[in-house]
Design a protein around this motif. Structure first.
Motif, PDB file in Angstrom:
ATOM      1  N   MET B   1      51.442  71.352  42.692  1.00  0.00           N
ATOM      2  CA  MET B   1      51.457  72.923  43.222  1.00  0.00           C
ATOM      3  C   MET B   1      50.865  72.973  44.509  1.00  0.00           C
ATOM      4  SD  MET B   1      47.829  73.535  43.415  1.00  0.00           S
ATOM      5  CE  MET B   1      46.311  73.022  42.816  1.00  0.00           C
ATOM      6  N   ILE B   2      51.046  74.076  45.338  1.00  0.00           N
ATOM      7  CA  ILE B   2      50.363  74.190  46.695  1.00  0.00           C
ATOM      8  C   ILE B   2      49.228  75.134  46.651  1.00  0.00           C
ATOM      9  CG2 ILE B   2      51.093  74.976  49.083  1.00  0.00           C
ATOM     10  CD1 ILE B   2      54.000  74.475  48.602  1.00  0.00           C
ATOM     11  N   LEU B   3      48.100  74.812  47.124  1.00  0.00           N
ATOM     12  CA  LEU B   3      46.968  75.728  47.154  1.00  0.00           C
ATOM     13  C   LEU B   3      46.738  76.368  48.563  1.00  0.00           C
ATOM     14  CD1 LEU B   3      44.098  76.258  45.699  1.00  0.00           C
ATOM     15  CD2 LEU B   3      43.290  73.990  46.907  1.00  0.00           C
ATOM     16  N   THR B   4      46.499  77.778  48.666  1.00  0.00           N
ATOM     17  CA  THR B   4      46.109  78.374  49.660  1.00  0.00           C
ATOM     18  C   THR B   4      44.764  78.756  49.620  1.00  0.00           C
ATOM     19  OG1 THR B   4      46.743  80.487  49.267  1.00  0.00           O
ATOM     20  CG2 THR B   4      48.598  78.866  50.158  1.00  0.00           C
ATOM     21  N   VAL B   5      44.034  78.886  50.749  1.00  0.00           N
ATOM     22  CA  VAL B   5      42.475  79.130  50.552  1.00  0.00           C
ATOM     23  C   VAL B   5      42.363  80.450  51.579  1.00  0.00           C
ATOM     24  CG1 VAL B   5      40.234  78.569  51.194  1.00  0.00           C
ATOM     25  CG2 VAL B   5      41.885  76.821  50.223  1.00  0.00           C
ATOM     26  N   GLY B 129      45.529  67.688  42.100  1.00  0.00           N
ATOM     27  CA  GLY B 129      46.879  68.309  41.529  1.00  0.00           C
ATOM     28  C   GLY B 129      47.531  69.024  42.682  1.00  0.00           C
ATOM     29  N   ALA B 130      46.760  68.917  43.814  1.00  0.00           N
ATOM     30  CA  ALA B 130      47.424  69.991  44.889  1.00  0.00           C
ATOM     31  C   ALA B 130      48.386  68.821  45.565  1.00  0.00           C
ATOM     32  CB  ALA B 130      46.547  70.474  45.680  1.00  0.00           C
ATOM     33  N   ARG B 131      49.573  69.368  46.352  1.00  0.00           N
ATOM     34  CA  ARG B 131      50.578  68.373  47.065  1.00  0.00           C
ATOM     35  C   ARG B 131      50.051  68.815  48.273  1.00  0.00           C
ATOM     36  NH1 ARG B 131      56.028  68.671  45.152  1.00  0.00           N
ATOM     37  NH2 ARG B 131      56.286  66.989  46.474  1.00  0.00           N
ATOM     38  N   LEU B 254      56.709  75.973  56.622  1.00  0.00           N
ATOM     39  CA  LEU B 254      56.193  74.659  56.998  1.00  0.00           C
ATOM     40  C   LEU B 254      55.637  73.970  55.636  1.00  0.00           C
ATOM     41  CD1 LEU B 254      54.201  75.499  60.202  1.00  0.00           C
ATOM     42  CD2 LEU B 254      56.487  74.184  59.994  1.00  0.00           C
ATOM     43  N   LEU B 255      54.966  74.637  54.918  1.00  0.00           N
ATOM     44  CA  LEU B 255      54.221  74.085  53.625  1.00  0.00           C
ATOM     45  C   LEU B 255      55.338  73.593  52.800  1.00  0.00           C
ATOM     46  CD1 LEU B 255      51.069  76.124  53.036  1.00  0.00           C
ATOM     47  CD2 LEU B 255      51.273  73.790  53.464  1.00  0.00           C
ATOM     48  N   SER B 256      56.429  74.658  52.474  1.00  0.00           N
ATOM     49  CA  SER B 256      57.489  74.304  51.652  1.00  0.00           C
ATOM     50  C   SER B 256      58.287  72.996  51.941  1.00  0.00           C
ATOM     51  CB  SER B 256      58.454  75.542  51.745  1.00  0.00           C
ATOM     52  OG  SER B 256      59.743  75.419  51.124  1.00  0.00           O
TER      53      SER B 256
END
Lengths: 308, 308
Positions: B1-5, B129-131, B254-256
């Motif tokens: 998964m991708i994490l955003t803060v 678990g974050a990519r 960019l994250l994708s």
């Protein structure tokens, strides 16, 4: 107790910014949240004057819950009726330097026929025990234009004195149902009667059905046409400040005098002193209690000739 | 998964008015409520692209509860940490005729030391678990200016690629902690480096510690300084519309591309196409998926000379 009705309540937000510039980005330096809508403002002033006060009207959604939380922190009793639609917000953007205010008002929620029936039932219950009732402000979407006229008739059937403070067609219809008192401002009066001459317009409004009419003329104070005569009431000198809520404070003064069975000049004195003490308050929409006490003996009430 | 803060989340309100006039009263014709703050915007775009996405940061009070209700209706997983202070609102007032927008941003709640410790703990758990992780937006009051630097170091210790998108001193401190990628806009870049010449400023930013710098230059697209070379990426023609959220969509692109292990030109292509599709969208802050698909093959990416 005194009952006030606010069909279009609002969560009132006040934002302070250095100065509002269209199409720019602003950091808000201060946020104030208040339970809003004219009847709620009237009720807060009445409670501060020591009157037992109850509010009804509509509230719904997350914004309605926030409004009710804020109301719970005041001495005002909450008898609002739940709507499925969310309560509107209003945003007052105050320029810190000048005090000039830009107002953004969300539309209210569409009220359903069932919710309106619920309000009417609650209102009828609350009339039992009310010494006076005030019907205040605009109608939310979905409420028929004769709604206030209906509530005026219910109050009259219960022999509870009823004050109506609204505008446009709801005022026109409501006044025909013979409320005890209406309190139009100069614009509302002109819209109702077609005249901007205060004496003529106030007397004309009275002929349309209200037992008494108290017109608020801004810094010039109040003009009252009543069964006992015509009066003008004015502050000792022009007051400068934020007029937000001054009309609601005047309504509270009139109701306070009514339930105390004060003579008309005394009712008008309270209304003018509360109204001026609201303009003078550093917090928009609140009145300054010490300014009120100081103004009370200095309000000038003069009987006016009855000539047409 | 991708994490955003998103440390300074917001309940974003968009008000449509015919035209904003200072010191006048406006009836708002349309109200849109959205869960806001840069990292939440990035997460919504990532989820729409089909990525499993998790958000953390702070939310509190009645406005925080409203934000979380709105977030629950999206595919984004909510791992926000509760604060005692209420989440701020932002109000975007859009003139219907022109689309010009006036922005009013409440200050955020003061975050306590315990709440910050809670966020750091939650962040550390979620890194497992974050990519990839993105750290987005301003800091609320109470959070120390080196907070992003701390989170960058935690991500690097966990070997999770980390993108930083902030401004001012938090960017300066954060970049020194060696994030994998920063995405300043022209103003942020000039503030950081003192230069408005894009090539020089972008390379300077990279020397300050970021492994790669992607500068967003508004309608001119992106300029990327990476270990693999320098690229410029631009839409096929200038796009007109509302730029709100265009930078957040670029971050999502960019994250994708990063988690799909795409080469740099492909990452930049996604970022530019998403950004332009956001400007073109009729809804502020959302991207138009068909415009995105249509733009993807038409973005121009050119390698630039490395000369100093």
């Amino acid at each position: 107790m005194i009952l006030t009705v606010t069909l279009n309540t609002a969560l009132d937000l006040t934002y302070r910014v250095p100065a509002l510039t269209p199409h720019a980005t602003h950091r808000v330096t201060q946020v104030i949240e208040r339970p809003g809508g004219k009847g709620l403002n009237v009720a807060r002033v009445l409670a501060a004057l020591g009157h037992e006060t109850v509010v009804t009207g509509f509230a719904g959604g997350a914004t309605g819950a926030m409004l009710r939380d804020l109301l719970a922190a005041t001495p005002v009793r909450d008898e609002l009726v739940e709507t499925a639609g969310p309560t509107r917000r209003t945003v007052a953007v105050v320029d810190t330097a000048t005090g000039d205010t830009t107002q953004l008002n969300e539309p209210g929620p569409a009220v359903t026929a069932d919710e309106w029936a619920g309000l009417r039932a609650r209102f009828t219950e609350l009339l039992d025990g009310a010494r006076a009732v005030a019907l205040c402000g605009s109608l939310p979407p979905g409420i028929h234009v004769g709604a206030y006229a209906e509530l005026v008739r219910l109050a009259r059937a219960a022999a509870v004195p009823v004050l109506l403070d609204t505008s446009g067609e709801p005022l026109r219809r409501g006044i025909a149902a013979r409320p005890d008192l209406v309190k139009p401002n100069a614009d509302e009066l002109a819209q109702l009667t077609g005249s901007r001459e205060p004496h003529r317009a106030t007397r004309d409004a009275r002929r349309r059905g209200a037992h008494a009419v108290v017109s608020s003329l801004g810094p010039e104070g109040l003009l009252a046409a009543t069964p006992e005569g015509l009066w003008r009431a004015a502050p000792p000198s022009a007051v400068k400040g934020n007029p937000t809520g001054a009309g609601d404070s005047a309504v509270a003064g009139l109701l306070s005098g009514l339930v105390d069975e004060a003579p008309w000049p005394e009712r008008l004195t309270r209304a003018v002193a509360l109204s001026a003490a609201t303009v003078l308050s550093p917090v928009a929409g609140e009145y300054d209690p010490s300014a009120y006490e100081e103004l009370l003996p200095r309000v000038k009430v003069t009987a006016e000739p009855e000539a047409a």
